[in-house]
Design a protein around this motif. Structure first.
Motif, PDB file in Angstrom:
ATOM      1  N   VAL A 130       0.837  -1.201   0.000  1.00 39.75           N
ATOM      2  CA  VAL A 130       0.000   0.000   0.000  1.00 39.75           C
ATOM      3  C   VAL A 130       0.870   1.248   0.000  1.00 39.75           C
ATOM      4  CG1 VAL A 130      -1.762   1.297   1.264  1.00 39.75           C
ATOM      5  CG2 VAL A 130      -1.827  -1.211   1.239  1.00 39.75           C
ATOM      6  N   ASN A 131       0.696   2.102  -1.004  1.00 40.54           N
ATOM      7  CA  ASN A 131       1.434   3.356  -1.015  1.00 40.54           C
ATOM      8  C   ASN A 131       0.743   4.346  -0.078  1.00 40.54           C
ATOM      9  OD1 ASN A 131       2.334   6.096  -1.804  1.00 40.54           O
ATOM     10  ND2 ASN A 131       3.559   4.939  -3.275  1.00 40.54           N
ATOM     11  N   CYS A 132       1.346   4.541   1.065  1.00 41.85           N
ATOM     12  CA  CYS A 132       0.733   5.359   2.116  1.00 41.85           C
ATOM     13  C   CYS A 132       0.947   6.851   1.914  1.00 41.85           C
ATOM     14  CB  CYS A 132       1.276   4.937   3.483  1.00 41.85           C
ATOM     15  SG  CYS A 132       0.714   3.317   4.025  1.00 41.85           S
ATOM     16  N   GLN A 179       3.559  -0.728 -10.178  1.00 40.94           N
ATOM     17  CA  GLN A 179       2.541   0.036  -9.461  1.00 40.94           C
ATOM     18  C   GLN A 179       1.306   0.127 -10.341  1.00 40.94           C
ATOM     19  OE1 GLN A 179       4.782   3.651  -8.657  1.00 40.94           O
ATOM     20  NE2 GLN A 179       5.216   3.005  -6.567  1.00 40.94           N
ATOM     21  N   ILE A 180       0.143   0.186  -9.690  1.00 40.57           N
ATOM     22  CA  ILE A 180      -1.103   0.205 -10.450  1.00 40.57           C
ATOM     23  C   ILE A 180      -2.070   1.282  -9.963  1.00 40.57           C
ATOM     24  CG2 ILE A 180      -0.967  -2.240 -11.095  1.00 40.57           C
ATOM     25  CD1 ILE A 180      -3.082  -2.835  -8.925  1.00 40.57           C
ATOM     26  N   TYR A 236       6.458  -7.215  -5.476  1.00 45.34           N
ATOM     27  CA  TYR A 236       5.205  -6.662  -4.987  1.00 45.34           C
ATOM     28  C   TYR A 236       4.471  -5.904  -6.092  1.00 45.34           C
ATOM     29  CZ  TYR A 236       6.548  -7.508  -0.100  1.00 45.34           C
ATOM     30  OH  TYR A 236       6.891  -8.092   1.091  1.00 45.34           O
ATOM     31  N   ILE A 237       3.173  -5.724  -5.875  1.00 45.42           N
ATOM     32  CA  ILE A 237       2.350  -4.855  -6.710  1.00 45.42           C
ATOM     33  C   ILE A 237       1.975  -3.648  -5.860  1.00 45.42           C
ATOM     34  CG2 ILE A 237       0.270  -4.633  -8.106  1.00 45.42           C
ATOM     35  CD1 ILE A 237       2.270  -6.746  -9.123  1.00 45.42           C
ATOM     36  N   GLY A 238       2.499  -2.493  -6.227  1.00 42.34           N
ATOM     37  CA  GLY A 238       2.246  -1.288  -5.445  1.00 42.34           C
ATOM     38  C   GLY A 238       0.888  -0.688  -5.759  1.00 42.34           C
ATOM     39  N   LEU A 239       0.103  -0.455  -4.715  1.00 44.14           N
ATOM     40  CA  LEU A 239      -1.210   0.177  -4.865  1.00 44.14           C
ATOM     41  C   LEU A 239      -1.008   1.682  -4.733  1.00 44.14           C
ATOM     42  CD1 LEU A 239      -3.304  -2.282  -2.650  1.00 44.14           C
ATOM     43  CD2 LEU A 239      -2.793  -2.420  -5.103  1.00 44.14           C
ATOM     44  N   GLU A 240      -0.961   2.361  -5.877  1.00 40.30           N
ATOM     45  CA  GLU A 240      -0.643   3.788  -5.895  1.00 40.30           C
ATOM     46  C   GLU A 240      -1.756   4.531  -6.628  1.00 40.30           C
ATOM     47  OE1 GLU A 240       3.483   6.237  -6.483  1.00 40.30           O
ATOM     48  OE2 GLU A 240       2.518   5.526  -8.318  1.00 40.30           O
TER      49      GLU A 240
END
Length: 266
Positions: A5-7, A211-212, A243-247
């Motif tokens: 999770v991109n915080c 990232q997606i 990892y797959i970054g949630l951005e």
């Protein structure tokens, strides 16, 4: 599927240091951040508070940006910015220190906008030198420097995948650094008109990170028209193991509704 999770773009209703715990509460075990401080060299106390927030939340820091300047004001990195080159170099040790203490191995270096009064040739030469220095700076902790095309920044010169791969090739050729890789942000690539599927077919095994976000709107998966699930699955099939970054941008209350519907977690 392992998401991080991109915080810096998600959970923004909360203070920055509360977001890792919120990501954990939402079912995720990993987080990433843009540069979370105002200065390239923050105080020891600021660094400690950030590191403690990660550790206390029980999540893994999987990615951290080098300082990219005033992002809301339009800055997109210091790497190729001649007047701030020394500042970028000072930032490297801080980034590597955080990475070493928290076990983070991936560090995104935004290349920087074109600057009035500076030639592209000079900026690119400085950019290559600084990326090589950054790669050397994180090599001792097994770190990798990431380089990405971005959208929405007219003066940012890396718009297509090949633009970034050309810089990576130059850094490797001139310095011998192998720990610099491509960050495949599917949203930025799609917005810039890239054939994302073709990039995946050619380069997925060499991606340093993914990232997606969906398009239009840079929202959560499923809010737009991009085949994110297909792209991620194909990248995995071709060898991407990270990892797959949630951005993406989504209110905290619905930030991970798509993941719940799909039965996925951290």
């Amino acid at each position: 599927m392992t998401y991080t999770v991109n915080c810096s773009i998600l959970l923004t209703e909360l203070p920055l240091l509360e977001r890792p715990a919120a990501a954990k509460a939402a079912g995720f075990d990993a987080v990433e951040f843009w540069w979370p401080f105002e200065a390239s060299v923050p105080t020891d106390a600021e660094v400690s508070r950030f590191e403690n927030a990660i550790a206390d939340a029980g999540v893994q820091l999987t990615g951290l940006n080098f300082n990219a300047g005033d992002m809301p004001g339009g800055d997109r990195g210091l790497v190729s910015w001649p007047a701030r080159s020394a500042e970028f170099q000072d930032n490297i040790d801080v980034v590597a220190g955080i990475g070493e203490r928290l076990g983070c191995k991936a560090f995104n270096a935004l290349y920087g906008n074109r600057i009035d009064g500076e030639s592209a040739q000079r900026q690119d030469a400085i950019g290559a030198e600084n990326l090589a220095t950054a790669a050397a700076g994180v090599a001792s902790i097994g770190g990798t420097v990431l380089l990405e095309p971005v959208s929405g920044a007219p003066r940012y010169p890396l718009l297509k995948a090949q633009d970034a791969f050309d810089v990576i090739a130059r850094v490797r050729r001139e310095s011998g650094a192998e720990n610099i890789k491509f960050l495949a942000d599917f949203y930025h690539l799609a917005v810039n008109g890239e054939d994302v599927a073709a990039v995946i077919e050619k380069h997925a095994g060499d991606f340093g990170h993914i990232q997606i976000a969906d398009n239009p709107g840079r929202g959560a998966p499923g809010t737009g028209q991009l085949p994110l699930g297909e792209w991620v699955a194909r990248s995995r099939a071709l060898g991407y193991q990270g990892y797959i970054g949630l951005e993406y941008k989504e209110p905290a209350g619905t930030a991970f509704s798509w993941a719940v519907r799909q039965g996925v977690g951290g």
